[in-house]
Design a protein around this motif. Sequence first.
Motif, PDB file in Angstrom:
ATOM      1  N   UNK A   1      -2.422  -8.982   1.366  1.00  0.00           N
ATOM      2  CA  UNK A   1      -1.354  -7.992   1.271  1.00  0.00           C
ATOM      3  C   UNK A   1      -0.843  -7.867  -0.156  1.00  0.00           C
ATOM      4  N   UNK A   2      -0.696  -8.999  -0.822  1.00  0.00           N
ATOM      5  CA  UNK A   2      -0.250  -8.993  -2.210  1.00  0.00           C
ATOM      6  C   UNK A   2      -1.256  -8.290  -3.109  1.00  0.00           C
ATOM      7  N   UNK A   3      -2.537  -8.481  -2.836  1.00  0.00           N
ATOM      8  CA  UNK A   3      -3.573  -7.826  -3.625  1.00  0.00           C
ATOM      9  C   UNK A   3      -3.505  -6.310  -3.490  1.00  0.00           C
ATOM     10  N   UNK A   4      -3.286  -5.821  -2.282  1.00  0.00           N
ATOM     11  CA  UNK A   4      -3.180  -4.373  -2.063  1.00  0.00           C
ATOM     12  C   UNK A   4      -1.957  -3.816  -2.785  1.00  0.00           C
ATOM     13  N   UNK A   5      -0.836  -4.518  -2.693  1.00  0.00           N
ATOM     14  CA  UNK A   5       0.378  -4.057  -3.382  1.00  0.00           C
ATOM     15  C   UNK A   5       0.210  -4.076  -4.897  1.00  0.00           C
ATOM     16  N   UNK A   6      -0.446  -5.096  -5.412  1.00  0.00           N
ATOM     17  CA  UNK A   6      -0.683  -5.159  -6.852  1.00  0.00           C
ATOM     18  C   UNK A   6      -1.617  -4.047  -7.311  1.00  0.00           C
ATOM     19  N   UNK A   7      -2.649  -3.756  -6.516  1.00  0.00           N
ATOM     20  CA  UNK A   7      -3.562  -2.658  -6.879  1.00  0.00           C
ATOM     21  C   UNK A   7      -2.827  -1.320  -6.896  1.00  0.00           C
TER      22      UNK A   7
ATOM     23  N   UNK B   1      -8.713   0.512 -10.598  1.00  0.00           N
ATOM     24  CA  UNK B   1      -7.726   0.224  -9.552  1.00  0.00           C
ATOM     25  C   UNK B   1      -8.077   0.970  -8.272  1.00  0.00           C
ATOM     26  N   UNK B   2      -8.567   2.197  -8.402  1.00  0.00           N
ATOM     27  CA  UNK B   2      -8.988   2.944  -7.216  1.00  0.00           C
ATOM     28  C   UNK B   2     -10.210   2.310  -6.554  1.00  0.00           C
TER      29      UNK B   2
ATOM     30  N   UNK C   1      -2.476 -10.052 -10.723  1.00  0.00           N
ATOM     31  CA  UNK C   1      -3.605  -9.764  -9.836  1.00  0.00           C
ATOM     32  C   UNK C   1      -4.768 -10.718 -10.122  1.00  0.00           C
ATOM     33  N   UNK C   2      -4.999 -11.019 -11.391  1.00  0.00           N
ATOM     34  CA  UNK C   2      -6.054 -11.980 -11.737  1.00  0.00           C
ATOM     35  C   UNK C   2      -5.711 -13.369 -11.220  1.00  0.00           C
ATOM     36  N   UNK C   3      -4.453 -13.763 -11.325  1.00  0.00           N
ATOM     37  CA  UNK C   3      -4.048 -15.079 -10.836  1.00  0.00           C
ATOM     38  C   UNK C   3      -4.170 -15.180  -9.320  1.00  0.00           C
TER      39      UNK C   3
END
Length: 166
Positions: A6-12, A58-59, A135-137
């Motif tokens: 979920x965090x990855x989607x929000x960061x993207x 990002x897309x 996002x990398x972390x």
Amino acid sequence: MALPELLSILLRLAELVFAAIVAGLTGAYLHAARGATALSLARFIYVEVVAALSILFALVWLLPFSGSFISWPGDLFFAVLWFVGFGLLVDWLGGSCGGVFEWDGIGFGGDAGGCTRLKADLAFVFLSGVVWLVSALVGIYWVRKHTRRAPVVTTTHRRRWYRSRV
């Protein structure tokens, strides 16, 4: 759905939005400065190219089947690109609009010499670098958590070197 996904989607999504804002602000500045030499606008051209590449990646990495967690080296690379762009813009600004993080006198009213837009551009360049770094972390954390380690094989007896299996 787990927290890292979920965090990855929000960061993207944040990467996409911040890159679009930077592309718009920098593009407006480049449009207003037409007629200037490309060498004098090189910093802004660099930031515009980084924003365009960030929007593209990002897309692509936002798609669920693209394996966005294993793309953490790309995230780290884009974070470095954004922080370089931030440094270039800070160096170009050179205190002409006040300190870099000095937000006094900035509002929705008149734009004194373009300082409001430049500071907003600078802020979103910095935020974009931070989001790519986070996002990398998150990607590093996910990959380290989900990598399989080879099991340690313990033997109770040793084969003699002169005996063959045949």
